[in-house]
Write a protein that holds these residues in place. Sequence first.
Motif, PDB file in Angstrom:
ATOM      1  N   ASN A  84       0.805  -1.236   0.000  1.00  0.00           N
ATOM      2  CA  ASN A  84       0.000   0.000   0.000  1.00  0.00           C
ATOM      3  C   ASN A  84       0.831   1.276   0.000  1.00  0.00           C
ATOM      4  O   ASN A  84       0.265   2.367   0.078  1.00  0.00           O
ATOM      5  CB  ASN A  84      -0.936   0.061   1.213  1.00  0.00           C
ATOM      6  CG  ASN A  84      -1.904  -1.089   1.269  1.00  0.00           C
ATOM      7  OD1 ASN A  84      -2.181  -1.727   0.270  1.00  0.00           O
ATOM      8  ND2 ASN A  84      -2.407  -1.377   2.456  1.00  0.00           N
ATOM      9  N   SER A  85       2.144   1.200  -0.069  1.00  0.00           N
ATOM     10  CA  SER A  85       2.993   2.376   0.105  1.00  0.00           C
ATOM     11  C   SER A  85       3.487   2.893  -1.238  1.00  0.00           C
ATOM     12  O   SER A  85       3.359   2.246  -2.279  1.00  0.00           O
ATOM     13  CB  SER A  85       4.178   2.024   1.000  1.00  0.00           C
ATOM     14  OG  SER A  85       4.955   1.005   0.395  1.00  0.00           O
ATOM     15  N   TYR A 125       2.000   0.761   4.457  1.00  0.00           N
ATOM     16  CA  TYR A 125       1.058   1.852   4.708  1.00  0.00           C
ATOM     17  C   TYR A 125      -0.350   1.272   4.764  1.00  0.00           C
ATOM     18  O   TYR A 125      -0.742   0.450   3.930  1.00  0.00           O
ATOM     19  CB  TYR A 125       1.126   2.905   3.594  1.00  0.00           C
ATOM     20  CG  TYR A 125       0.050   3.959   3.685  1.00  0.00           C
ATOM     21  CD1 TYR A 125       0.195   5.043   4.530  1.00  0.00           C
ATOM     22  CD2 TYR A 125      -1.129   3.854   2.938  1.00  0.00           C
ATOM     23  CE1 TYR A 125      -0.791   6.012   4.623  1.00  0.00           C
ATOM     24  CE2 TYR A 125      -2.115   4.814   3.030  1.00  0.00           C
ATOM     25  CZ  TYR A 125      -1.947   5.894   3.875  1.00  0.00           C
ATOM     26  OH  TYR A 125      -2.930   6.842   3.979  1.00  0.00           O
ATOM     27  N   TRP A 126      -1.097   1.714   5.786  1.00  0.00           N
ATOM     28  CA  TRP A 126      -2.514   1.358   5.907  1.00  0.00           C
ATOM     29  C   TRP A 126      -3.310   2.626   6.175  1.00  0.00           C
ATOM     30  O   TRP A 126      -2.756   3.611   6.703  1.00  0.00           O
ATOM     31  CB  TRP A 126      -2.734   0.343   7.029  1.00  0.00           C
ATOM     32  CG  TRP A 126      -2.203  -1.025   6.720  1.00  0.00           C
ATOM     33  CD1 TRP A 126      -1.019  -1.562   7.140  1.00  0.00           C
ATOM     34  CD2 TRP A 126      -2.834  -2.029   5.908  1.00  0.00           C
ATOM     35  NE1 TRP A 126      -0.865  -2.834   6.646  1.00  0.00           N
ATOM     36  CE2 TRP A 126      -1.965  -3.141   5.879  1.00  0.00           C
ATOM     37  CE3 TRP A 126      -4.025  -2.083   5.194  1.00  0.00           C
ATOM     38  CZ2 TRP A 126      -2.261  -4.305   5.181  1.00  0.00           C
ATOM     39  CZ3 TRP A 126      -4.320  -3.237   4.493  1.00  0.00           C
ATOM     40  CH2 TRP A 126      -3.445  -4.332   4.487  1.00  0.00           C
ATOM     41  N   GLY A 147      -8.236   4.429  -0.100  1.00  0.00           N
ATOM     42  CA  GLY A 147      -7.573   3.177   0.233  1.00  0.00           C
ATOM     43  C   GLY A 147      -8.544   2.155   0.798  1.00  0.00           C
ATOM     44  O   GLY A 147      -8.438   0.948   0.518  1.00  0.00           O
ATOM     45  N   CYS A 166     -10.203   0.770  -2.182  1.00  0.00           N
ATOM     46  CA  CYS A 166      -9.342  -0.132  -2.964  1.00  0.00           C
ATOM     47  C   CYS A 166      -9.304  -1.525  -2.352  1.00  0.00           C
ATOM     48  O   CYS A 166      -9.235  -2.525  -3.090  1.00  0.00           O
ATOM     49  CB  CYS A 166      -7.934   0.440  -3.057  1.00  0.00           C
ATOM     50  SG  CYS A 166      -7.784   1.877  -4.142  1.00  0.00           S
ATOM     51  N   TRP A 167      -9.367  -1.629  -1.031  1.00  0.00           N
ATOM     52  CA  TRP A 167      -9.325  -2.941  -0.400  1.00  0.00           C
ATOM     53  C   TRP A 167     -10.661  -3.660  -0.457  1.00  0.00           C
ATOM     54  O   TRP A 167     -10.745  -4.830  -0.110  1.00  0.00           O
ATOM     55  CB  TRP A 167      -8.835  -2.823   1.042  1.00  0.00           C
ATOM     56  CG  TRP A 167      -7.344  -2.881   1.102  1.00  0.00           C
ATOM     57  CD1 TRP A 167      -6.478  -1.841   1.226  1.00  0.00           C
ATOM     58  CD2 TRP A 167      -6.544  -4.056   0.996  1.00  0.00           C
ATOM     59  NE1 TRP A 167      -5.197  -2.291   1.204  1.00  0.00           N
ATOM     60  CE2 TRP A 167      -5.197  -3.649   1.073  1.00  0.00           C
ATOM     61  CE3 TRP A 167      -6.825  -5.416   0.843  1.00  0.00           C
ATOM     62  CZ2 TRP A 167      -4.136  -4.552   0.994  1.00  0.00           C
ATOM     63  CZ3 TRP A 167      -5.763  -6.299   0.768  1.00  0.00           C
ATOM     64  CH2 TRP A 167      -4.447  -5.880   0.848  1.00  0.00           C
ATOM     65  N   GLN A 171      -1.875   1.296  -5.447  1.00  0.00           N
ATOM     66  CA  GLN A 171      -2.900   2.230  -4.970  1.00  0.00           C
ATOM     67  C   GLN A 171      -2.314   3.437  -4.249  1.00  0.00           C
ATOM     68  O   GLN A 171      -2.981   4.472  -4.130  1.00  0.00           O
ATOM     69  CB  GLN A 171      -3.862   1.499  -4.028  1.00  0.00           C
ATOM     70  CG  GLN A 171      -3.215   0.942  -2.777  1.00  0.00           C
ATOM     71  CD  GLN A 171      -4.231   0.299  -1.849  1.00  0.00           C
ATOM     72  OE1 GLN A 171      -4.830   0.959  -1.014  1.00  0.00           O
ATOM     73  NE2 GLN A 171      -4.434  -0.994  -2.023  1.00  0.00           N
ATOM     74  N   ALA A 172      -1.069   3.371  -3.769  1.00  0.00           N
ATOM     75  CA  ALA A 172      -0.483   4.518  -3.070  1.00  0.00           C
ATOM     76  C   ALA A 172      -0.350   5.733  -3.975  1.00  0.00           C
ATOM     77  O   ALA A 172      -0.309   6.864  -3.495  1.00  0.00           O
ATOM     78  CB  ALA A 172       0.881   4.134  -2.499  1.00  0.00           C
ATOM     79  N   THR A 227      -3.806   7.078  -3.187  1.00  0.00           N
ATOM     80  CA  THR A 227      -4.138   7.329  -1.781  1.00  0.00           C
ATOM     81  C   THR A 227      -3.128   8.216  -1.066  1.00  0.00           C
ATOM     82  O   THR A 227      -3.477   8.897  -0.103  1.00  0.00           O
ATOM     83  CB  THR A 227      -4.252   5.996  -1.036  1.00  0.00           C
ATOM     84  OG1 THR A 227      -2.991   5.310  -1.095  1.00  0.00           O
ATOM     85  CG2 THR A 227      -5.310   5.105  -1.652  1.00  0.00           C
TER      86      THR A 227
END
Length: 576
Positions: free
Chosen positions: A418-419, A487-488, A521, A524-525, A534-535, A538
């Motif tokens: 996710n980063s 990243y979350w 984000g 996206c999940w 996706q980062a 997001t």
Amino acid sequence: MPQNSQGLPADIIRNRRTTAALVPAAARHQTSTLASSPAQRRAGDGRGSLLLLCILGLLFEGILLLALPFLPGLKVANDPLQQALPGLFPWLSLFDWTTYVPQGLHWLSSVPWFDPTHPGLGNPDLQLFLLGIAFLVYLLAAWVGGRVARVHPSRVVTSLLFVLILFFALLFGVTLACIPVHFSALSQDMLAYGLYGRMVVLYHVNPYVVLPQQFGHDMLHQVATGAPVPPGTALYGPVWLDLSLLVALFAHDSIANLLLGFRGLGLIVHLINTLLIWYILARIKPERRISGTLLYAWNPVVLLLSVFVMHQEVLVILLLLLAAVFFLHNASLMAWVFGILAVLVNPFCLVVLPLFLFLCIRQSRMMRLARLIPWWLVFWLVTILMVTLAYVPYWQGMGLAGLQANLLHVFWPNTNINSLDAAVLTLPVRLPANVIWLFLPQHWTLVALALVGIFLLFSLWFANTIGLFAWCVCWIFLLLAILMPVYWPWYVLVSLALALCCARDGTVNLTVLLSLGALLGYYCWLLQPVWPGQALLTVGLPLVVWGWVLFFTSTWRHTRARGAAADKRKRGAVAV
């Protein structure tokens, strides 16, 4: 000449009374009306904004009720999470509007993007659409709160505004706490908390040493299967494991009780955080307390990640805000205690602990030597005692080597997800080998920690007030969230709360944009398969938008300042 008790001649007093008597009553009434009209207008504006905020709060709640059938996701027959709360609260079906308006689903199904029965598109799109509208309502409410502060409402109106903000935050939280949830990467942490607590309570094992996969027969075995990142040994602080243990004791063998326990904890802490942000802003920047409190309390992302899929960051916010409050009152020892507790909840807070220590040193300089030496002895004694008592129950089998490995895994992840680091490695463009080498998680982590360390050294010199302290801590967490390989969406929560406390427009705008990115984000999940880059959307897009907004606003202010200076010079030349 005779004088009265005020020391004024009696003739002067008599003349004043005569003059007042000669003024017509209508003129006196007009004068009093003109004198009191600004205050009356201010009070009226405050009451109008109170009504408008009430309408916006009801609209926000209506959007949540509209999203109620879709937030649990597509119904899965063997998902115990979706069946837990409806089994405990049968009356939840009364709030499902699709049972009363079945043709609404038919209308939605006619649009492919909003088809709630579509396995990978319709339901997530509906959630994003409704939550996006809720985000717009939230921004409008914050704008109204900012407008109220400009007219200086009365103390009564200000108190009513705070009660209204807190009431709707409670209403939104209760609504989200009762909505069923499905198993996903977003709800995985909440279930992992419960599983680690059950490992201690029921199986009497150390979560820092024993893998949860060994308890596949447990009612929370889905935590270890089907997740994008299956949980290993616990990476949370021991204080958080103690709280998870208490929730597991409360839940017994009920998933519904487990969900309600963590959601109830998240809701209570969210309300306390709202109160603390209001209090801190009232001390630092009173004109921003209404809009700042609204930006936190009604934020859809904060509500989702603090209540609906509760994450421990909401408790970290509470501890950091309490530390800031005690620093405001020059109670640096208590502030240090809450800083240590934040580290014992989330080890990432270890990065900002030197800043806490430096601020304690600054505030202790005013003490006399006879008091300073016992104070520092108590300071280090309390620190050692807290850390020892927190880790003693989990020390067996872990030891110093296990603690070091745990911290190394937290600050030196061997994966990226996710980063921005993960997005760069998944770009369709073929990059040179040396660039790819730099963006590997092990190497990129070193760069990220070096940048955070440089900013921390700058903060030790720069943070000499509570507002600057909150700003520096906010930016440390921002750099960790943006630069680290993992990243979350919930990583933004701490930075948002601290940015609102320091009340600096640029930082607040960035954190609000990042919270909007966190909502993307979240979306996206919900899609399958998950977009690995996706980062770029997001994290990268909010940074780009913030940069352009900062550029244009700075240019506009500079241009206005030059124009005002030129007008002043012209007026001076004309006067001469």
